[in-house]
Scaffold this motif. Structure first.
Motif, PDB file in Angstrom:
ATOM      1  N   SER A   1      33.533  35.066  37.106  1.00 46.83           N
ATOM      2  CA  SER A   1      34.429  34.261  37.943  1.00 46.83           C
ATOM      3  C   SER A   1      33.726  33.162  38.731  1.00 46.83           C
TER       4      SER A   1
ATOM      5  N   ALA B   1      38.652  40.148  46.021  1.00 43.34           N
ATOM      6  CA  ALA B   1      37.530  40.897  45.453  1.00 43.34           C
ATOM      7  C   ALA B   1      36.405  40.991  46.486  1.00 43.34           C
TER       8      ALA B   1
ATOM      9  N   SER C   1      45.237  40.066  37.068  1.00 42.29           N
ATOM     10  CA  SER C   1      44.019  39.497  37.630  1.00 42.29           C
ATOM     11  C   SER C   1      44.358  38.863  38.965  1.00 42.29           C
ATOM     12  N   ILE C   2      43.599  39.210  40.026  1.00 39.68           N
ATOM     13  CA  ILE C   2      43.869  38.661  41.352  1.00 39.68           C
ATOM     14  C   ILE C   2      42.565  38.149  41.962  1.00 39.68           C
ATOM     15  N   LYS C   3      42.696  37.197  42.886  1.00 38.56           N
ATOM     16  CA  LYS C   3      41.517  36.613  43.528  1.00 38.56           C
ATOM     17  C   LYS C   3      41.230  37.275  44.868  1.00 38.56           C
TER      18      LYS C   3
ATOM     19  N   THR D   1      37.031  37.963  41.496  1.00 41.17           N
ATOM     20  CA  THR D   1      38.337  38.423  41.031  1.00 41.17           C
ATOM     21  C   THR D   1      38.316  39.929  40.822  1.00 41.17           C
ATOM     22  N   THR D   2      39.495  40.510  40.888  1.00 40.64           N
ATOM     23  CA  THR D   2      39.682  41.914  40.532  1.00 40.64           C
ATOM     24  C   THR D   2      40.554  41.958  39.290  1.00 40.64           C
ATOM     25  N   GLU D   3      40.065  42.642  38.271  1.00 40.41           N
ATOM     26  CA  GLU D   3      40.789  42.776  37.006  1.00 40.41           C
ATOM     27  C   GLU D   3      41.314  44.205  36.911  1.00 40.41           C
TER      28      GLU D   3
ATOM     29  N   GLU E   1      35.461  29.705  38.028  1.00 41.64           N
ATOM     30  CA  GLU E   1      36.342  29.125  39.039  1.00 41.64           C
ATOM     31  C   GLU E   1      35.776  27.879  39.717  1.00 41.64           C
TER      32      GLU E   1
ATOM     33  N   ASN F   1      39.584  35.770  31.994  1.00 44.16           N
ATOM     34  CA  ASN F   1      39.932  37.065  32.587  1.00 44.16           C
ATOM     35  C   ASN F   1      40.065  38.152  31.524  1.00 44.16           C
TER      36      ASN F   1
END
Length: 332
Positions: A84, A167, A163-165, A147-149, A88, A112
């Motif tokens: 990420s 983390a 997937s969220i930002k 990020t968290t997957e 990003e 992702n």
């Protein structure tokens, strides 16, 4: 008996790592070395939108050292992946071009889906028990730097994902904001990371000091300042971003087919990535979901593990899952 040597390089948000593997018909895949270097790319990307020239210089210097190590092991081929922090940043192409020109190392930037796939491969190579769990269905939550997957996997595929930002860097930012607000003191991302590791947690800790001296800059006087921060006061600070991860875990579970939820109840949930090492986050997820939650061995090196697993099939990688996932994301 022919023995081949390969390397897998993972450029994470807070760590640069390389694993050296030997492959043979007798031993299959054997890890023979693991080199790590702490580098804070994530806070550059997530705070300013760009990786600084200083960080690019450090990254290239360490990659040149990795290149020397690969030569010493007579490495025949390698795969290098950026996650990420590289994906990003606004200057991705400049960073990749600098790395290619200055080190000769080509970096593939993972999407992702590809990052989730490498985490899946990493856990799948951990032995027969994990293989059985994944075949029957489980959830993997990879809490990285940026990020968290979250993915529910079954029968070798991904059934549901998100997937969220929120983390690892989000936890650091929460500590920075708290100390700034309470003590009128500014600290850097690396200091926040040290605080998180040494005394941070989403539950009260019994394995750490009650408090820690933290150094920064007084926002009023502009001079060096030292304050004491307790482990107890950080619990609420860190629980706020942890709840965002938890909410998304619940959202993925709610979209998961009922028959797979039954498998999760038996097989449990697996945490990976450096953020999974935050004290108590596994317990927090388990208490909320009532699903047994485990942290994978060596969670910081999942991408390198997964890349190593893929290296066993170098001949078929060009048309393999990684390219399938990339092409699918380009179509969407």
């Amino acid at each position: 008996m022919a023995v081949k040597t390969f390397a897998a390089i993972d450029i994470g948000s807070y760590e640069l790592s390389m694993k050296i593997f030997e492959f043979s018909a007798k031993t299959s895949m054997k890890e023979i070395d693991h080199i790590r270097h702490r580098i804070d790319l994530g806070n550059d990307t997530f705070a300013t939108g760009k990786i600084s020239y200083e960080k690019v210089d450090e990254l290239c210097r360490v990659l040149r050292e990795f290149e020397e190590i690969m030569r010493s092991y007579k490495v025949e081929d390698y795969r290098a992946y950026g996650t990420s922090a590289i994906r990003e940043t606004e200057n991705t192409m400049i960073v990749l071009d600098q790395i290619q020109q200055r080190t000769g190392i080509h970096i593939d930037v993972l999407s992702n889906s590809e990052q989730r796939f490498l985490d899946y491969k990493s856990i799948a190579l951990k032995g027969q028990d994990f293989n059985k769990i994944i075949e029957k269905g489980t959830a993997i939550v990879d809490i990285g730097g940026g990020t968290t997957e979250i993915a529910v996997v079954s029968m070798g595929g991904v059934a549901e994902c998100e997937s969220i930002k929120t983390a690892g860097s989000t936890f650091d930012e929460a500590i920075i904001r708290y100390i700034k607000k309470k003590h009128n003191m500014l600290i850097g991302a690396m200091t926040a990371e040290d605080v998180k590791i040494n005394i941070g947690g989403v539950y009260p800790r019994s394995d750490a000091p009650e408090s820690m001296e933290v150094k920064g800059r007084d926002l009023i006087k502009g001079l060096p300042k030292t304050v004491s921060v307790t482990a107890e006061e950080l619990v609420d600070v860190l629980r706020e971003p942890a709840r965002l991860i938890l909410e998304n875990v619940h959202a993925v579970l709610e979209r998961t087919p009922p028959e797979l939820i039954g498998d999760l109840g038996v097989n449990g949930m697996i945490l990976s990535g450096g953020g999974s090492l935050l004290y108590g986050i596994d317990r927090m997820i388990e208490d909320s979901t009532h699903i047994r939650t485990m942290i994978v061995d060596d969670p910081l090196a999942c991408a390198a593990h997964g890349a190593g697993k893929l290296l066993t099939k170098l001949d078929s990688m060009q048309d393999g899952m990684m390219n399938f996932l990339r092409n699918r994301e380009m179509r969407n």
